[in-house]
Design a protein around this motif. Sequence first.
Motif, PDB file in Angstrom:
ATOM      1  N   GLY A 262       0.838  -1.191   0.000  1.00  0.00           N
ATOM      2  CA  GLY A 262       0.000   0.000   0.000  1.00  0.00           C
ATOM      3  C   GLY A 262       0.863   1.227   0.000  1.00  0.00           C
ATOM      4  N   ASN A 263       0.278   2.341   0.396  1.00  0.00           N
ATOM      5  CA  ASN A 263       1.039   3.588   0.432  1.00  0.00           C
ATOM      6  C   ASN A 263       0.509   4.479   1.534  1.00  0.00           C
ATOM      7  OD1 ASN A 263      -1.280   4.965  -0.939  1.00  0.00           O
ATOM      8  ND2 ASN A 263      -0.616   3.655  -2.635  1.00  0.00           N
ATOM      9  N   LEU A 264       1.344   5.406   1.914  1.00  0.00           N
ATOM     10  CA  LEU A 264       0.986   6.372   2.960  1.00  0.00           C
ATOM     11  C   LEU A 264       0.870   7.728   2.302  1.00  0.00           C
ATOM     12  CD1 LEU A 264       0.728   7.340   5.916  1.00  0.00           C
ATOM     13  CD2 LEU A 264       3.204   7.370   6.033  1.00  0.00           C
ATOM     14  N   ARG A 265      -0.285   8.348   2.460  1.00  0.00           N
ATOM     15  CA  ARG A 265      -0.462   9.676   1.876  1.00  0.00           C
ATOM     16  C   ARG A 265      -0.544  10.705   3.000  1.00  0.00           C
ATOM     17  NH1 ARG A 265      -4.063  11.695  -1.858  1.00  0.00           N
ATOM     18  NH2 ARG A 265      -5.811  10.770  -0.752  1.00  0.00           N
ATOM     19  N   VAL A 266       0.133  11.835   2.774  1.00  0.00           N
ATOM     20  CA  VAL A 266       0.149  12.920   3.749  1.00  0.00           C
ATOM     21  C   VAL A 266      -0.338  14.154   3.027  1.00  0.00           C
ATOM     22  CG1 VAL A 266       1.584  14.259   5.317  1.00  0.00           C
ATOM     23  CG2 VAL A 266       2.179  11.898   4.837  1.00  0.00           C
TER      24      VAL A 266
ATOM     25  N   PHE B 123      -3.005  12.117   7.647  1.00  0.00           N
ATOM     26  CA  PHE B 123      -2.228  10.936   7.242  1.00  0.00           C
ATOM     27  C   PHE B 123      -3.219   9.865   6.844  1.00  0.00           C
ATOM     28  CE2 PHE B 123       0.174  12.796  10.957  1.00  0.00           C
ATOM     29  CZ  PHE B 123       1.099  13.462  10.184  1.00  0.00           C
ATOM     30  N   HIS B 124      -2.920   9.181   5.761  1.00  0.00           N
ATOM     31  CA  HIS B 124      -3.846   8.152   5.293  1.00  0.00           C
ATOM     32  C   HIS B 124      -3.069   6.954   4.773  1.00  0.00           C
ATOM     33  CE1 HIS B 124      -7.769   6.822   3.729  1.00  0.00           C
ATOM     34  NE2 HIS B 124      -7.033   6.251   2.793  1.00  0.00           N
ATOM     35  N   VAL B 125      -3.350   5.788   5.335  1.00  0.00           N
ATOM     36  CA  VAL B 125      -2.722   4.555   4.852  1.00  0.00           C
ATOM     37  C   VAL B 125      -3.698   3.901   3.880  1.00  0.00           C
ATOM     38  CG1 VAL B 125      -1.967   2.244   5.476  1.00  0.00           C
ATOM     39  CG2 VAL B 125      -1.291   4.166   6.875  1.00  0.00           C
ATOM     40  N   ASN B 126      -3.186   3.565   2.725  1.00  0.00           N
ATOM     41  CA  ASN B 126      -4.013   2.999   1.666  1.00  0.00           C
ATOM     42  C   ASN B 126      -3.453   1.604   1.368  1.00  0.00           C
ATOM     43  OD1 ASN B 126      -5.342   2.496  -0.730  1.00  0.00           O
ATOM     44  ND2 ASN B 126      -4.348   4.148  -1.892  1.00  0.00           N
ATOM     45  N   ILE B 127      -4.130   0.578   1.892  1.00  0.00           N
ATOM     46  CA  ILE B 127      -3.707  -0.809   1.644  1.00  0.00           C
ATOM     47  C   ILE B 127      -4.275  -1.246   0.303  1.00  0.00           C
ATOM     48  CG2 ILE B 127      -3.872  -3.211   2.477  1.00  0.00           C
ATOM     49  CD1 ILE B 127      -2.187  -1.537   4.300  1.00  0.00           C
ATOM     50  N   THR B 128      -3.405  -1.703  -0.590  1.00  0.00           N
ATOM     51  CA  THR B 128      -3.865  -2.063  -1.936  1.00  0.00           C
ATOM     52  C   THR B 128      -4.134  -3.552  -2.083  1.00  0.00           C
ATOM     53  OG1 THR B 128      -1.556  -2.116  -2.590  1.00  0.00           O
ATOM     54  CG2 THR B 128      -2.756  -0.119  -3.083  1.00  0.00           C
ATOM     55  N   ASP B 129      -3.892  -4.333  -1.032  1.00  0.00           N
ATOM     56  CA  ASP B 129      -4.198  -5.773  -1.110  1.00  0.00           C
ATOM     57  C   ASP B 129      -5.690  -5.990  -0.890  1.00  0.00           C
ATOM     58  OD1 ASP B 129      -1.528  -6.546  -1.439  1.00  0.00           O
ATOM     59  OD2 ASP B 129      -1.154  -6.323   0.703  1.00  0.00           O
TER      60      ASP B 129
END
Length: 475
Positions: free
Chosen positions: A157-161, A182-188
Amino acid sequence: MTRSQMMFVLGFLGWVSVIVVDVSARMTPSDSPALPTVEPTFYSNVTIGPTIKVNYTVEISTSGPAVLDSVIVFTARIFIEPNHTLPEGKFNFLWISSTNDSNEHTSGRHTSTLHKAFHHAEAIDYLMTVVVSSVDRPAEILTFSSTVFKLTENLNGNLRVYQDLEYQRSNTSFAIDQPIHFHVNITDHFSKSDTPQYTYFWYNGSDLIRVTDSPHLERNFSEPSILHLQAVASAQFWNVPGDAASPSSRAKPNPDLYLESSIPDKCGSFTEKLHFKESLSNCGINRVDSSTEDQSVKLGDTLVLNITCSGSSPSAVCWNVTTHNSTLNETCRPGGQFTNSTEHRVAVTMGSTGWNTLQIAVYNDISFQVMSQNYYVYDADSVNIPALVLPIVFIVLGGCLLAAGVTYIVRLRRKLHVEVADFDFDPTISVRSTSSWSNFVPAVKHFIQRVRHRAMSTSYEPYSINRPRNLYETL
Ligand SMILES: *[C@@H]1O[C@H](CO)[C@@H](O)[C@H](O)[C@H]1NC(C)=O
Ligand SMILES: *[C@@H]1O[C@H](CO)[C@@H](O)[C@H](O)[C@H]1NC(C)=O
Ligand SMILES: *[C@@H]1O[C@H](CO)[C@@H](O)[C@H](O)[C@H]1NC(C)=O
Ligand SMILES: *[C@@H]1O[C@H](CO)[C@@H](O)[C@H](O)[C@H]1NC(C)=O
Ligand SMILES: *[C@@H]1O[C@H](CO)[C@@H](O)[C@H](O)[C@H]1NC(C)=O
Ligand SMILES: *[C@@H]1O[C@H](CO)[C@@H](O)[C@H](O)[C@H]1NC(C)=O
Ligand SMILES: *[C@@H]1O[C@H](CO)[C@@H](O)[C@H](O)[C@H]1NC(C)=O
Ligand SMILES: *[C@@H]1O[C@H](CO)[C@@H](O)[C@H](O)[C@H]1NC(C)=O
Ligand SMILES: *[C@@H]1O[C@H](CO)[C@@H](O)[C@H](O)[C@H]1NC(C)=O
Ligand SMILES: *[C@@H]1O[C@H](CO)[C@@H](O)[C@H](O)[C@H]1NC(C)=O
């Protein structure tokens, strides 16, 4: 021969021998193949259509990288060369992966997708091969192709700030005293029966800031600092009974209803180093080459200004000069000259006489401030009256005006006397009473006009220009 000369010759010979070896390597005959040929193995009477005859091409894409046990989506798309024409008809797609899993079959028109979860596999790179044949003649392979996909141990995933900033010099600089998200975006993705329950741990270095069930965190920092942000997402799996599957549910599943899944817990970690800075404020301009109030500049002279702001360094300054009194919509952008302070000295040379507007923009990593100043640029060459003449002219003029004023008041009073004495509105009286002015007033006006004209082309500030105009208008 000296030692250094010998070293040079030896080096040169070595270089030449390298070239010779290189050339001889290139000249090896081409009939001795560098790569061993692989003997193809045929299991049955399957035929592969020669590409020159059928011209089919298959393109494969994957949603990976993906964590073990998650669902990967593979998409195959076939087209015909030339011109990427989409073929008519139905096709069989055979999916063969190098994970030693069983092969899969799908069929469809020119595009087909496969959703597949790989359990009991290792976290490495694998190959997925797609073999395409026509539904009508399944033994005749039209085309095939392979792609690499990656299975990982940890969640992907990725971390967006993000923060609402008007200007940001680098994407890791943010402002204090403003909410930051802050937002964690899990792509699984997981199948419905393997619904994961996520928990997020937020750290600054090794200090835990907060634990949340949602992938989102909002904070507001008040001091300039560095944040070693680490977001750890942890997924726990539960075997959800078919009808109760609701992956969006945030509540922890009831252990009585849900069974511990065979899928082991997974986690993923995302880090960012973020810099928190203070916005620029309270910017001030001080003129160095003259007093700050002085708005005049001799043509060709350099205007030197000291600009100070409060806020975080580094900062940079840039400016634009416009001849009109306009507010620039598009302010300038600084080049690379950011310095470790919020103080700047700028030297500006203005090229055109008359009023100029100087627009100054100060930037730091996360904000900017725009200021404007008006300056009157005069051409010293076109002014031929000595510096002392003008004040003297004004003193004389003041004296004249005083005398004229006194005379006028005396006259006016006398006239009032006349009018009170006899209510005679004979126009000749007023004509007569003003006749002595008729010569003096135009002369004064003419004189003032000339003085004004000169004053306009010199350095005089607006108020010193306005003063004679006001006197002139009261006359
Ligand atoms: C291969 O083709 C030949 C003749 O075309 C046929 O006799 C044979 O049975 C086929 N083998 C298989 C495995 O289909
Ligand atoms: C395949 O492509 C070649 C050249 O790209 C062309 O000469 C040939 O006609 C094509 N074959 C078909 C069946 O379209
Ligand atoms: C491919 O496209 C070109 C122009 O884009 C066209 O002239 C040509 O006829 C097309 N070829 C085929 C086989 O459709
Ligand atoms: C900044 O951009 C780089 C490259 O595009 C990216 O890797 C990084 O995650 C970004 N950082 C933030 C905080 O957005
Ligand atoms: C999550 O990440 C994917 C892949 O980078 C991206 O396409 C998607 O827009 C992201 N979603 C959010 C909500 O940021
Ligand atoms: C994060 O931790 C570092 C020390 O590791 C500290 O200097 C910094 O001030 C902390 N940042 C915040 C925003 O608390
Ligand atoms: C420039 O414009 C401002 C406001 O728009 C005005 O107050 C000022 O007098 C103008 N200055 C000149 C020199 O025209
Ligand atoms: C500045 O320019 C943008 C477009 O370039 C325009 O949308 C905006 O209204 C302008 N603002 C002013 C104050 O002129
Ligand atoms: C301001 O100056 C910059 C260069 O310093 C220039 O690129 C820009 O076009 C100028 N803007 C205006 C509105 O004149
Ligand atoms: C600016 O400050 C940083 C840290 O305080 C330092 O590493 C850097 O060398 C300084 N740069 C200049 C140009 O002084």
